[in-house]
Design a protein around this motif. Structure first.
Motif, PDB file in Angstrom:
ATOM      1  N   ASN A   1       0.874  -1.180   0.080  1.00 59.60           N
ATOM      2  CA  ASN A   1      -0.093  -0.290   0.041  1.00 59.60           C
ATOM      3  C   ASN A   1       0.858   1.231   0.101  1.00 59.60           C
ATOM      4  O   ASN A   1       0.290   2.313  -0.482  1.00 59.60           O
ATOM      5  N   VAL A   2       2.174   1.274   0.497  1.00 59.22           N
ATOM      6  CA  VAL A   2       3.053   2.417   0.515  1.00 59.22           C
ATOM      7  C   VAL A   2       4.449   1.942  -0.253  1.00 59.22           C
ATOM      8  O   VAL A   2       5.139   2.749  -0.083  1.00 59.22           O
ATOM      9  N   CYS A   3       4.558   0.825  -0.916  1.00 64.80           N
ATOM     10  CA  CYS A   3       5.466   0.246  -1.805  1.00 64.80           C
ATOM     11  C   CYS A   3       6.879   0.437  -0.919  1.00 64.80           C
ATOM     12  O   CYS A   3       7.841   1.141  -1.315  1.00 64.80           O
ATOM     13  N   GLU A   4       6.715  -0.221   0.279  1.00 67.27           N
ATOM     14  CA  GLU A   4       7.750  -0.211   1.260  1.00 67.27           C
ATOM     15  C   GLU A   4       8.303  -1.680   1.917  1.00 67.27           C
ATOM     16  O   GLU A   4       7.256  -2.318   1.906  1.00 67.27           O
ATOM     17  N   LYS A   5       9.414  -2.187   1.992  1.00 59.01           N
ATOM     18  CA  LYS A   5      10.003  -3.183   2.471  1.00 59.01           C
ATOM     19  C   LYS A   5      10.745  -3.030   3.810  1.00 59.01           C
ATOM     20  O   LYS A   5      11.518  -2.081   3.985  1.00 59.01           O
ATOM     21  N   CYS A   6      10.280  -3.492   5.130  1.00 60.49           N
ATOM     22  CA  CYS A   6      10.738  -3.154   6.215  1.00 60.49           C
ATOM     23  C   CYS A   6      11.617  -4.725   6.828  1.00 60.49           C
ATOM     24  O   CYS A   6      11.005  -5.711   6.433  1.00 60.49           O
ATOM     25  N   THR A   7      12.637  -4.449   7.390  1.00 62.48           N
ATOM     26  CA  THR A   7      13.148  -5.977   8.077  1.00 62.48           C
ATOM     27  C   THR A   7      13.429  -5.367   9.715  1.00 62.48           C
ATOM     28  O   THR A   7      13.602  -4.136   9.877  1.00 62.48           O
ATOM     29  N   CYS A   8      13.401  -6.087  10.647  1.00 65.09           N
ATOM     30  CA  CYS A   8      13.388  -5.908  11.925  1.00 65.09           C
ATOM     31  C   CYS A   8      14.401  -6.891  12.486  1.00 65.09           C
ATOM     32  O   CYS A   8      14.325  -8.029  12.095  1.00 65.09           O
ATOM     33  N   SER A   9      15.603  -6.647  12.936  1.00 65.07           N
ATOM     34  CA  SER A   9      16.567  -7.528  13.326  1.00 65.07           C
ATOM     35  C   SER A   9      17.465  -6.973  14.786  1.00 65.07           C
ATOM     36  O   SER A   9      17.101  -6.087  15.004  1.00 65.07           O
ATOM     37  N   ARG A  10      17.832  -8.063  15.100  1.00 67.65           N
ATOM     38  CA  ARG A  10      18.611  -7.785  16.714  1.00 67.65           C
ATOM     39  C   ARG A  10      19.905  -6.975  16.186  1.00 67.65           C
ATOM     40  O   ARG A  10      20.715  -7.195  15.238  1.00 67.65           O
ATOM     41  N   HIS A  11      19.875  -5.909  16.958  1.00 63.87           N
ATOM     42  CA  HIS A  11      21.287  -5.037  16.608  1.00 63.87           C
ATOM     43  C   HIS A  11      22.415  -5.541  17.409  1.00 63.87           C
ATOM     44  O   HIS A  11      22.327  -6.027  18.542  1.00 63.87           O
ATOM     45  N   SER A  12      23.520  -5.975  16.730  1.00 66.39           N
ATOM     46  CA  SER A  12      24.644  -6.373  16.952  1.00 66.39           C
ATOM     47  C   SER A  12      24.981  -5.692  18.261  1.00 66.39           C
ATOM     48  O   SER A  12      25.532  -4.649  18.398  1.00 66.39           O
ATOM     49  N   GLY A  13      25.628  -6.589  19.393  1.00 69.69           N
ATOM     50  CA  GLY A  13      26.134  -6.169  20.744  1.00 69.69           C
ATOM     51  C   GLY A  13      25.403  -5.226  21.582  1.00 69.69           C
ATOM     52  O   GLY A  13      25.830  -4.545  22.478  1.00 69.69           O
TER      53      GLY A  13
ATOM     54  N   PHE B   1      16.820  -3.247  15.415  1.00 67.67           N
ATOM     55  CA  PHE B   1      17.307  -2.526  14.245  1.00 67.67           C
ATOM     56  C   PHE B   1      15.997  -2.578  13.310  1.00 67.67           C
ATOM     57  O   PHE B   1      16.097  -3.577  12.513  1.00 67.67           O
ATOM     58  N   LEU B   2      15.475  -1.532  13.092  1.00 68.91           N
ATOM     59  CA  LEU B   2      14.254  -1.567  11.855  1.00 68.91           C
ATOM     60  C   LEU B   2      14.873  -0.619  10.905  1.00 68.91           C
ATOM     61  O   LEU B   2      15.503   0.410  10.914  1.00 68.91           O
ATOM     62  N   SER B   3      14.679  -1.320   9.481  1.00 67.43           N
ATOM     63  CA  SER B   3      15.236  -0.945   8.415  1.00 67.43           C
ATOM     64  C   SER B   3      14.187  -0.915   7.438  1.00 67.43           C
ATOM     65  O   SER B   3      13.666  -1.843   7.202  1.00 67.43           O
ATOM     66  N   CYS B   4      13.700   0.406   6.780  1.00 58.53           N
ATOM     67  CA  CYS B   4      12.737   0.339   5.644  1.00 58.53           C
ATOM     68  C   CYS B   4      13.152   1.277   4.440  1.00 58.53           C
ATOM     69  O   CYS B   4      13.813   2.090   4.809  1.00 58.53           O
ATOM     70  N   CYS B   5      12.787   0.638   3.223  1.00 59.00           N
ATOM     71  CA  CYS B   5      13.167   1.282   2.100  1.00 59.00           C
ATOM     72  C   CYS B   5      12.038   1.030   1.067  1.00 59.00           C
ATOM     73  O   CYS B   5      11.105   0.284   1.002  1.00 59.00           O
ATOM     74  N   GLY B   6      11.836   2.194   0.172  1.00 66.82           N
ATOM     75  CA  GLY B   6      10.655   2.161  -0.713  1.00 66.82           C
ATOM     76  C   GLY B   6      11.515   1.177  -1.908  1.00 66.82           C
ATOM     77  O   GLY B   6      12.414   0.827  -1.938  1.00 66.82           O
TER      78      GLY B   6
END
Length: 110
Positions: free
Chosen positions: A49-61, A66-71
């Motif tokens: 609906n917003v042409c976006e892909k997100c990933t959620c991962s454990r931040h090292s250390g 860590f949330l990262s989203c890009c169009g």
């Protein structure tokens, strides 16, 4: 002259916004990209609906996530098609096709 400069600056910022990625550290056991959506660590979310892909991962250390989203597709970035070609949006509303300007049923070949 100031008006023209202001218009160009606003147009430039809009293009940057459409092709943007964002990332943030989050505390807790889930990531929250927008609108109350929650994601568990190690998950990926496609939001057509917003042409976006997100990933959620454990931040090292750390214990943070860590949330990262890009169009993606038409919001992946700003570019220009070759001469004689145009960019059109696919049926899904996100994907793009580069086609001949005089005949949108034909792919652009250069």
């Amino acid at each position: 002259m100031k008006t023209l400069f202001g218009f160009v600056l606003v147009a430039y910022c809009i293009d940057i916004t459409f092709g943007a990625c964002y990332a943030k550290l989050e505390d807790g056991d889930h990531c929250t990209p927008k609108d109350g959506i929650t994601m568990l660590a190690g998950s990926e979310l496609l939001m057509p609906n917003v042409c976006e892909k997100c990933t959620c991962s454990r931040h090292s250390g750390s214990s943070s996530l860590f949330l990262s989203c890009c169009g993606y597709g038409k919001y992946a970035g700003v570019f220009a098609p070759p001469p004689g070609c145009e960019v059109i949006t696919g049926e899904d509303g996100c994907s793009i096709k580069i086609v001949q300007a005089i005949d949108h049923s034909q792919p652009c070949v250069h």
